[in-house]
Design an enzyme around this catalytic site. Structure first.
Site, PDB file in Angstrom:
ATOM      1  N   ARG A  48      24.036  48.688 -22.575  1.00 27.06           N
ATOM      2  CA  ARG A  48      23.171  47.973 -21.622  1.00 27.06           C
ATOM      3  C   ARG A  48      21.694  48.156 -21.974  1.00 27.06           C
ATOM      4  O   ARG A  48      20.909  47.218 -21.901  1.00 27.06           O
ATOM      5  CB  ARG A  48      23.382  48.507 -20.205  1.00 27.06           C
ATOM      6  CG  ARG A  48      24.746  48.274 -19.630  1.00 27.06           C
ATOM      7  CD  ARG A  48      24.724  48.748 -18.185  1.00 27.06           C
ATOM      8  NE  ARG A  48      26.038  48.902 -17.628  1.00 27.06           N
ATOM      9  CZ  ARG A  48      26.799  49.982 -17.766  1.00 27.06           C
ATOM     10  NH1 ARG A  48      26.356  51.021 -18.456  1.00 27.06           N
ATOM     11  NH2 ARG A  48      27.988  50.039 -17.230  1.00 27.06           N
ATOM     12  N   HIS A 104      11.070  63.647 -22.774  1.00 29.08           N
ATOM     13  CA  HIS A 104      12.306  63.070 -22.211  1.00 29.08           C
ATOM     14  C   HIS A 104      12.039  62.359 -20.871  1.00 29.08           C
ATOM     15  O   HIS A 104      12.535  62.777 -19.826  1.00 29.08           O
ATOM     16  CB  HIS A 104      13.376  64.160 -22.040  1.00 29.08           C
ATOM     17  CG  HIS A 104      14.771  63.607 -21.967  1.00 29.08           C
ATOM     18  ND1 HIS A 104      15.874  64.245 -22.445  1.00 29.08           N
ATOM     19  CD2 HIS A 104      15.246  62.429 -21.463  1.00 29.08           C
ATOM     20  CE1 HIS A 104      16.959  63.517 -22.232  1.00 29.08           C
ATOM     21  NE2 HIS A 104      16.589  62.393 -21.634  1.00 29.08           N
ATOM     22  N   ILE A 105      11.276  61.284 -20.959  1.00 32.05           N
ATOM     23  CA  ILE A 105      10.893  60.545 -19.745  1.00 32.05           C
ATOM     24  C   ILE A 105      11.452  59.123 -19.728  1.00 32.05           C
ATOM     25  O   ILE A 105      10.933  58.260 -19.027  1.00 32.05           O
ATOM     26  CB  ILE A 105       9.358  60.472 -19.595  1.00 32.05           C
ATOM     27  CG1 ILE A 105       8.703  59.896 -20.875  1.00 32.05           C
ATOM     28  CG2 ILE A 105       8.779  61.825 -19.225  1.00 32.05           C
ATOM     29  CD1 ILE A 105       7.328  59.329 -20.654  1.00 32.05           C
ATOM     30  N   GLU A 148      15.233  71.093 -25.975  1.00 33.42           N
ATOM     31  CA  GLU A 148      14.246  70.662 -24.966  1.00 33.42           C
ATOM     32  C   GLU A 148      14.083  71.751 -23.912  1.00 33.42           C
ATOM     33  O   GLU A 148      15.088  72.334 -23.507  1.00 33.42           O
ATOM     34  CB  GLU A 148      14.715  69.363 -24.300  1.00 33.42           C
ATOM     35  CG  GLU A 148      14.792  68.200 -25.283  1.00 33.42           C
ATOM     36  CD  GLU A 148      15.311  66.900 -24.668  1.00 33.42           C
ATOM     37  OE1 GLU A 148      15.502  66.853 -23.445  1.00 33.42           O
ATOM     38  OE2 GLU A 148      15.529  65.952 -25.426  1.00 33.42           O
ATOM     39  N   ARG A 208      19.725  61.012 -27.508  1.00 35.21           N
ATOM     40  CA  ARG A 208      19.749  62.463 -27.368  1.00 35.21           C
ATOM     41  C   ARG A 208      19.304  63.054 -28.700  1.00 35.21           C
ATOM     42  O   ARG A 208      19.622  62.503 -29.764  1.00 35.21           O
ATOM     43  CB  ARG A 208      21.164  62.970 -27.035  1.00 35.21           C
ATOM     44  CG  ARG A 208      21.628  62.671 -25.619  1.00 35.21           C
ATOM     45  CD  ARG A 208      20.851  63.489 -24.581  1.00 35.21           C
ATOM     46  NE  ARG A 208      21.317  63.264 -23.218  1.00 35.21           N
ATOM     47  CZ  ARG A 208      20.814  62.349 -22.384  1.00 35.21           C
ATOM     48  NH1 ARG A 208      19.833  61.554 -22.789  1.00 35.21           N
ATOM     49  NH2 ARG A 208      21.291  62.224 -21.159  1.00 35.21           N
TER      50      ARG A 208
END
Ligand code: DGY
Length: 326
Positions: free
Chosen positions: A155, A285-286, A266, A237
């Site tokens: 998606r 990681h936003i 992270e 990832r």
């Protein structure tokens, strides 16, 4: 009696209100992540657990004998030990769909940011380096009309392809486990095998979920296939790529730049060589981190959890649990 649930982070008030109508909520609201022992203690009598990224493993499951459902506020669920959860009869749910457009926006921020050197040149101005006579030293590369290679046409991949095709008039190619004829028709997207996609794209965007099959999927050999002036973007990832191989490619001019929202470890530690590379644009990681989208994800996670505890089908059961939930 209402089932007890544990929530390891703050939720919007309306989400908490919704949960409290059918559950007794125990929550952890401190900034620091809940320590493992404390988590196990709090889960001892919980039937549901809402988290985002906490590893669900055998040890945690043993500590939570009443647990029926873990609802993650994320689309990715690589932090779930699926087999262990199945053994313990615990169902997993996640929050796809509501974040697609937001993550696609972030992918474009990374593409534009690294190719037009936005963060690097912001530092240049702030450091007082901008001078008359600056010219080619500030040049970047165009995103519009470039060739985009999407790895993982789910998606989010489609939301990126739509922006690319209709906003930036890019040539879209993709690699995926299975062909997507509808996406091909909608975005004039061309299916390529992975090697050809890497060799012919100006921007390679990694969006595939992390699994045993995709771990380390892009390494030294794959970076070597990429064009020397291409950019690599990772919004999936960190562990889907070999970070050391990426660093080497960035240092040696194997590729021109990278835009990264995710990392092997992270938060990134200060000794990570990426921090010293001007051709790497780094974000914490936003991908889905806008207020509306994170609120929508929290609400969806709450609905998933409540439905499972009510014995109903949740809006987004993780595919691997489909049989377990019957
Ligand atoms: C997800 O939902 O998996 C994202 O990585 C979180 O931003």
């Amino acid at each position: 009696m209402k089932p007890k649930i544990f929530v390891d982070r703050s939720l919007p008030a309306y989400v908490e209100q919704f949960l409290s109508e059918s559950c007794l909520i125990d929550k952890w609201e401190e900034q620091d992540t809940i320590p493992r022992d404390e988590l196990h203690r709090r889960l001892a009598d919980a039937q549901g657990y809402i988290t985002a990224g906490r590893r669900i493993d055998e040890e945690l499951l043993q500590a939570a004998p009443n647990l029926k459902v873990v609802s993650t506020i994320s689309v990715g669920y690589n932090h779930f030990d699926i087999e262990a959860m199945k053994r313990y009869g615990v169902i997993g749910t996640h929050t796809p769909s509501v974040l697609d457009e937001t993550v696609a926006d972030l992918v474009f921020s990374l593409m534009l940011g690294v190719s037009r050197r936005v963060a690097e040149l912001d530092r240049y101005v702030r450091d007082g380096n901008w001078k008359r006579g600056d010219g080619a030293n500030l040049f970047g590369m165009d995103v519009h009309h470039a060739t985009l290679g999407i790895i993982g046409m789910g998606r989010i991949g489609e939301a990126v392809a739509r922006r690319a095709r209709f906003g930036f008039e890019m040539e879209v190619q993709y690699y995926n486990r299975s062909r997507k004829p509808e996406a091909e028709a909608k975005y004039d997207a061309v299916y390529r095998d992975l090697d050809l996609l890497l060799a012919t794209s100006d921007f390679v965007v990694m969006l595939t979920p992390l699994s045993e099959q995709t771990k380390g999927m892009i390494g030294k050999r794959e970076f070597a296939l990429m064009k020397r002036d291409a950019f690599f973007i990772n919004a999936s990832r960190g562990a889907t790529i070999d970070e050391a191989a990426l660093i080497e490619a960035l240092q040696n001019g194997g590729i021109r730049g990278a835009g990264l929202d995710v990392f092997e470890k992270e938060p990134v530690s200060t000794d990570n060589a990426l921090l010293r590379l001007p051709n790497a644009l780094l974000l914490p990681h936003i991908g889905s981190a806008t207020t509306k989208t994170r609120n929508d994800m929290a609400m969806l996670a709450a609905q998933n959890l409540v439905n499972v505890l009510d014995g109903k089908q949740p809006p987004h059961l993780i595919a691997e649990f489909k049989d377990a939930a019957r």
